[in-house]
Motif scaffolding. Sequence first.
Motif, mmCIF file in Angstrom:
data_model
loop_
_atom_site.group_PDB
_atom_site.id
_atom_site.type_symbol
_atom_site.label_atom_id
_atom_site.label_comp_id
_atom_site.label_asym_id
_atom_site.label_seq_id
_atom_site.Cartn_x
_atom_site.Cartn_y
_atom_site.Cartn_z
ATOM 1 N N GLY A 33 1.124 -1.461 0.116
ATOM 2 C CA GLY A 33 -0.374 -0.187 0.045
ATOM 3 C C GLY A 33 1.326 1.761 -0.020
ATOM 4 N N LYS A 34 2.285 1.642 -0.040
ATOM 5 C CA LYS A 34 2.574 2.566 0.198
ATOM 6 C C LYS A 34 4.186 1.938 -0.924
ATOM 7 C CE LYS A 34 2.328 3.457 5.172
ATOM 8 N NZ LYS A 34 2.922 3.881 6.442
ATOM 9 N N ILE A 35 4.169 1.236 -1.881
ATOM 10 C CA ILE A 35 5.141 1.614 -2.905
ATOM 11 C C ILE A 35 4.380 1.790 -4.178
ATOM 12 C CG2 ILE A 35 7.000 -0.925 -3.362
ATOM 13 C CD1 ILE A 35 5.858 -2.492 -0.893
ATOM 14 N N GLY A 36 5.753 2.255 -4.446
ATOM 15 C CA GLY A 36 5.354 2.781 -5.916
ATOM 16 C C GLY A 36 6.331 2.279 -6.512
ATOM 17 N N LEU A 37 6.471 2.470 -8.128
ATOM 18 C CA LEU A 37 7.568 1.694 -9.223
ATOM 19 C C LEU A 37 8.225 2.909 -9.868
ATOM 20 C CD1 LEU A 37 9.189 -0.435 -10.349
ATOM 21 C CD2 LEU A 37 6.986 -0.964 -11.371
ATOM 22 N N LYS A 38 8.334 2.866 -10.696
ATOM 23 C CA LYS A 38 9.582 3.738 -11.904
ATOM 24 C C LYS A 38 10.120 3.547 -12.300
ATOM 25 C CE LYS A 38 10.627 9.197 -12.184
ATOM 26 N NZ LYS A 38 11.266 8.931 -13.675
ATOM 27 N N GLY A 39 10.216 4.072 -14.035
ATOM 28 C CA GLY A 39 10.897 3.899 -14.375
ATOM 29 C C GLY A 39 10.823 4.629 -15.971
ATOM 30 N N GLN A 40 12.622 4.637 -16.711
ATOM 31 C CA GLN A 40 12.218 6.086 -18.285
ATOM 32 C C GLN A 40 12.466 4.828 -19.445
ATOM 33 O OE1 GLN A 40 15.304 6.976 -18.956
ATOM 34 N NE2 GLN A 40 14.013 8.158 -21.236
ATOM 35 N N PHE A 45 2.495 -2.962 -6.651
ATOM 36 C CA PHE A 45 2.733 -1.289 -5.950
ATOM 37 C C PHE A 45 1.524 -0.952 -6.450
ATOM 38 C CE2 PHE A 45 6.428 -3.568 -8.333
ATOM 39 C CZ PHE A 45 7.347 -2.776 -7.592
ATOM 40 N N SER A 46 1.582 0.229 -5.683
ATOM 41 C CA SER A 46 0.057 1.225 -5.084
ATOM 42 C C SER A 46 0.109 2.499 -6.528
ATOM 43 C CB SER A 46 0.013 1.440 -4.107
ATOM 44 O OG SER A 46 0.072 0.627 -2.956
ATOM 45 N N ALA A 47 1.505 2.471 -7.193
ATOM 46 C CA ALA A 47 1.235 3.624 -7.866
ATOM 47 C C ALA A 47 2.510 3.609 -8.716
ATOM 48 C CB ALA A 47 1.662 4.912 -7.340
ATOM 49 N N ALA A 48 2.762 3.777 -10.692
ATOM 50 C CA ALA A 48 3.780 3.269 -11.140
ATOM 51 C C ALA A 48 4.224 5.090 -12.186
ATOM 52 C CB ALA A 48 3.440 1.818 -11.669
ATOM 53 N N VAL A 49 4.992 5.233 -12.370
ATOM 54 C CA VAL A 49 5.253 6.226 -13.038
ATOM 55 C C VAL A 49 6.409 5.679 -14.429
ATOM 56 C CG1 VAL A 49 6.321 7.938 -13.290
ATOM 57 C CG2 VAL A 49 4.896 7.866 -11.541
ATOM 58 N N SER A 50 5.821 5.999 -15.477
ATOM 59 C CA SER A 50 6.787 5.562 -17.044
ATOM 60 C C SER A 50 6.211 6.172 -18.003
ATOM 61 C CB SER A 50 5.944 4.250 -17.295
ATOM 62 O OG SER A 50 5.274 4.254 -17.705
ATOM 63 N N GLY A 51 7.868 6.429 -17.777
ATOM 64 C CA GLY A 51 8.402 7.405 -19.512
ATOM 65 C C GLY A 51 9.283 7.114 -20.095
ATOM 66 N N ALA A 52 8.724 7.828 -21.789
ATOM 67 C CA ALA A 52 8.856 7.372 -22.763
ATOM 68 C C ALA A 52 9.431 5.875 -22.859
ATOM 69 C CB ALA A 52 10.718 8.359 -22.678
ATOM 70 N N GLN A 76 4.322 14.467 -6.851
ATOM 71 C CA GLN A 76 2.583 14.795 -6.252
ATOM 72 C C GLN A 76 1.428 13.770 -7.167
ATOM 73 O OE1 GLN A 76 0.958 17.663 -8.655
ATOM 74 N NE2 GLN A 76 1.724 19.593 -7.561
ATOM 75 N N TRP A 77 2.059 12.849 -7.756
ATOM 76 C CA TRP A 77 1.210 11.165 -8.317
ATOM 77 C C TRP A 77 1.559 10.815 -6.646
ATOM 78 C CZ3 TRP A 77 -2.122 9.366 -11.501
ATOM 79 C CH2 TRP A 77 -1.912 8.940 -12.359
ATOM 80 N N PHE A 78 3.137 10.313 -6.551
ATOM 81 C CA PHE A 78 3.299 9.467 -5.765
ATOM 82 C C PHE A 78 2.824 9.774 -4.188
ATOM 83 C CE2 PHE A 78 6.549 7.806 -8.194
ATOM 84 C CZ PHE A 78 6.704 6.531 -8.579
ATOM 85 N N ASP A 79 3.202 10.898 -3.906
ATOM 86 C CA ASP A 79 2.377 11.558 -2.125
ATOM 87 C C ASP A 79 1.001 11.062 -1.959
ATOM 88 O OD1 ASP A 79 5.146 12.606 -1.748
ATOM 89 O OD2 ASP A 79 3.947 14.677 -2.442
ATOM 90 N N HIS A 80 -0.149 11.378 -3.730
ATOM 91 C CA HIS A 80 -0.951 11.435 -3.188
ATOM 92 C C HIS A 80 -1.535 9.487 -2.771
ATOM 93 C CE1 HIS A 80 -5.585 10.878 -3.491
ATOM 94 N NE2 HIS A 80 -5.618 10.403 -4.967
ATOM 95 N N PHE A 81 -0.920 8.759 -3.762
ATOM 96 C CA PHE A 81 -1.324 7.037 -4.026
ATOM 97 C C PHE A 81 -0.620 6.954 -2.661
ATOM 98 C CE2 PHE A 81 -2.934 8.354 -8.567
ATOM 99 C CZ PHE A 81 -4.124 8.084 -8.240
ATOM 100 N N LEU A 82 0.548 7.611 -2.642
ATOM 101 C CA LEU A 82 1.229 6.174 -1.031
ATOM 102 C C LEU A 82 1.564 6.987 -0.010
ATOM 103 C CD1 LEU A 82 4.506 5.139 -4.070
ATOM 104 C CD2 LEU A 82 2.108 4.302 -3.307
ATOM 105 N N LYS A 83 1.302 7.734 0.121
ATOM 106 C CA LYS A 83 1.118 8.687 1.024
ATOM 107 C C LYS A 83 0.267 9.491 1.896
ATOM 108 C CE LYS A 83 4.889 11.933 2.245
ATOM 109 N NZ LYS A 83 6.381 12.952 2.056
ATOM 110 N N LYS A 84 -1.664 9.135 0.622
ATOM 111 C CA LYS A 84 -2.613 9.080 1.076
ATOM 112 C C LYS A 84 -2.853 11.247 0.866
ATOM 113 C CE LYS A 84 -3.165 5.163 0.805
ATOM 114 N NZ LYS A 84 -3.330 4.484 -0.565
ATOM 115 N N GLU A 85 -1.839 11.687 0.974
ATOM 116 C CA GLU A 85 -2.407 13.275 0.705
ATOM 117 C C GLU A 85 -3.193 13.848 -0.689
ATOM 118 O OE1 GLU A 85 1.658 15.406 0.193
ATOM 119 O OE2 GLU A 85 2.403 14.155 1.881
#
Length: 814
Positions: free
Chosen positions: A648-655, A672-679, A794-803
Motif C-alpha cells: 500500500g506504500k510502494i511505488g514503481l518508476k522507470g524511464q 505496487f500502489s502507484a507507478a510512473v513510466s516515461g518514454a 504529487q502522484w506518489f504523494d497522493h497514492f502512497l502517502k494518501k495526501e
Amino acid sequence: MAYPSGADTLFVSNTQIEKKYILPKAFDGRFIQDNIFAYRKNNNLILLNLSKGTEMGITNVSNYEGTSNGNYLITEETISSESKRLCIRNLQGKLLQAIDEVGQYVWNDAKTKILFTTTGSIPSVTIISLVAKPQIKLVYQNTNTIYSALTWQENGEDVVFYRTSVKNDKQSEVVYFNSKENKCYNLNETSSGFPKDFRIDTNSNIALKLSTDGSKVFFGIQSTLEKPDKENFEGVEIWNANDKMIYPERKLRASVGNPQLLAVWWPKTGKVKTITSEEESWVMLTGNQQYAITANPIQYEPEYKLFADRDFYLTELATGNKIKLLEKQSGQQEMIRVQPNGKYIVYFREGNWWSYDTNLNKHRNITKQLQSDWDNRKTDPGAEQNVWGLAGFTSDYKSVLLYDYYDVWLIDLQGKKSYRLTKGKETKTRFRIKVSPTSYTNYSGLPDALINLKDTQILTALNLYDGSNGFHKLRPNKSIISLVTEQGAAGRLFMSKNEQAFVYETQKFDVPPRLMFKEKDKVNHKIIYKSNPHHDKYFWGKSEMIHFKAPSGNQLNGALFYPENYKPGQKYPMIVWIYDTVSRELNQYVNPTLNNPIGLNITNLTANGYFVLLPDIEFQKGSPGKSALNCVTVAVNKVIEMGYTELGKIGLKGQSFGAYETNYIISQTNLFSAAVSGAGVSDVARHYFTINSNDNLIDAWRYENQQYRMGKSFFDDPQGYLDNSPLMQATGINTPLLTWAGLEDDNVRPEQALTLYIALRRVNKKHIMLRYPNDGHIFVNANNQIDLTNRIQQWFDHFLKKEPAANWIHKGTE
C-alpha cells in the motif's frame, strides 16, 4: 565548483598550509609553474602568483598554453572578428614576441612547437620552435590560398596540410613538409599517378594523417563522376525488401554526393593509391601504417545487429597485396585492435582473444588455455555480445593487457605465457587500469595505448558486492598496494609528477563530494575542499547495499536509500526505480533540484519521507519482462521483510527501458500502489517493426541482439514477444499509472505511450498520460523538467502517502 547557472568558481588551495584562493566566475584554470596559476575570466587571462599573492591580467585572451619545458606562455589574443594574435610571453606574462594575422594553429605532441597559418596579403604556413629561444621557420606561402587541416607527424617534426586555391578552379592539394630536408612536397589532381576522375577532398570526415615514419600521407579523395546508376529519390519512394540499407538511409547518404575515400601518397616517390572504396568503407591502419584493414559494413545486412558482421581484409600498402583476414567477424570496434608498432592485430572471436602476426601470416588463440570469461555471454546471455575490454599493449610490444569480468591479465601475443595481474575474483572486486586517453585517430578503428609496466600503473577498483570503489598502484614488480579504499565513491585521481602525492575526489550519498590530498609518507588523507557546506544544516538520508537472490540463485544487489531523519520501526513509503544494473548509484551524492531530465531525484524523495530502492536485474534470454518482474519482486519483498515499508506504500518508476519494465511489471502484480513510466515501450510488436529515425535502423535489432534480450526474431517466437508485451497484458494493470513522453522523441516514439493510454482507457483503468512539447527521450527543457518532477512527486504523494490529490490527478482518476 559548477552551478546550475553555468558559472564556475575555481578554488586554489595550498596543501601544506591553510591558504586558499576563491576565484568566482573563473574557468580554464591550470598551473603553468609550481607557483603560478593561470585562469580566464571574462575575456582576460589572469596569472596568479601563489608565492606573493599578486595577479597580472592580460586582456582579450581567448586561449592559452604553456610549453612543456616551462619556458614560455603562449596566448591567443583577439584583435578583431577577422584576426587574432599569438603572443609569446614569459611565465610572468611579459610579452616577448607577437605574431599578427594568425589563422589556425596546432601544437606538436611534445608541446614545444606550433604550426600556424597567417591570413595576410600572402597567406603562409609557419612553424615556431619554442625549445630554446623562439625560432620561426616559413614552411609555405602562396597568394589566393586557404590552408586547412594542419597536422603534425605523431611524435615527430614533419607536417602536412591542405592548400586550396580561392580562384575559380578551387583546386586543392596536399602539402607535405620534411623538416630535415627543409622541403615541401606537393600533390594535386594533375600530379603523375593521381587517381583518374578523382579530386582531393578536404572535408574533415577523413582525417589528414602523416605516418609515424613520415614516409606516407593519408588523405581524402572523392570521385568527380556522377554515378551512372544513381538512384532517383524524387517522386515515388521505392522500398526494396532486399536492400542492404532501407530507403531513408539510402536517401540520406545520397544527399551528400559521392562518398569520401581514403588514399595514401608516398611523397618521395609520388606514388598514390586508393585504400577504401564505396563498398569497403570501413578502415583502420596498423600501428606502423604498413597495412590497412578494410571491410564492407553492410556486407551481411540485413542482420539485425547494431554492428553487423563483416569480412575484414588486410592490404599491404606498399605492394597492394590483399588477403582475407577474418570472415563474418563482429563489426564492433572493441573486438579488433592493432598493436601500436604494427606487427600484431588482436581480435575477439568465438569466446577468445586471438592475435595475428603480420610478419608470419599466423593466427593464434592466446586465451584458450585460460579458464576465464572475456565477454558477457554468461552474465547477460540475451544482450548484445560485449567484451570486458582491452586496456592496451605493453611498451615492449610483446604482450597485451586484457580484462575478464574481474581482473587484468597480461597475455603474451604469441600465446605462450599469461599472468593474472590482479586478484579481484577472490574478493568480488573489478580492477581496471587507469589509461590516459590517446589523442590520435585511427579512422574507423580505436587507437590503443602503449602501457609501460616498468612504470607504476594506477588501478581502479570496484567492489561488486558492497559498491565501494577506490584506487591501487600496480608496481613494476607486479605487487599491488592500496592508495584509496573508500566505503563510498572515489574518482578523478591525479598523481603528482614525482609520484610523491596525489589528489582525488570522494563522496557518498550522505557526504558531499570532497577533494582529498595524500602524501606518500603520511598516513592521513587530508580534506582540501568539501563542497556543499550547507549540507550539515539539513537532515539527510543514508544509503546501504542490500542483497537478494535472483530466480537463478545468483546474488544480486540493490541500493537502498533511507528517508531523512529515519526513525526505526516506522513503516515508510518506498519508490522503486529500475533499469538494469542500477545499484552502483549507491554512493552518488545527489543535489536536490526540480531540474531532472527524467523526473527522478533520489534526494528529493528521501527528503520527502520516502525510501528509494534501486535493484539490479538479471535477465534471462527471451524473457525481458518476466526477468524484471521476478528480480524486482524479490528485492521489494526483501525490504518489506526488513520492516521498512509495507503493501500500500510502494511505488514503481522507470524511464526508457525501465519504463518498459514498469509497464510490464504492473500488468503482472498488484505489489505496487502507484507507478510512473516515461518514454517507454508498451507495444513490443509495434516497436519491433518501427524504424528509428535517429539511426535509420529497424528497431528489431534491439530485441534480437540487444537490450530487450529476446535473442531471436519475432517470427521465430511470436508468442514469446506477445507474452512480454505490456499492451497484451493491459487488462492486468490495476496500479494507477502515470506515463509521460516527449513529443520529439525519436528513440521511443510518443505513440508508444499513446497506445497504452488507448488500451487503459478502453479497459477503464486509472491512468493519466503527459505529453510534453519541445522535448525528446530525455528532457532538456527546464520548464518541462520542473513540471514533470512536480507531477511525479504529487502522484506518489497522493497514492502512497494518501495526501489530497492535486486537481489534475483528481480530475483524471476519480
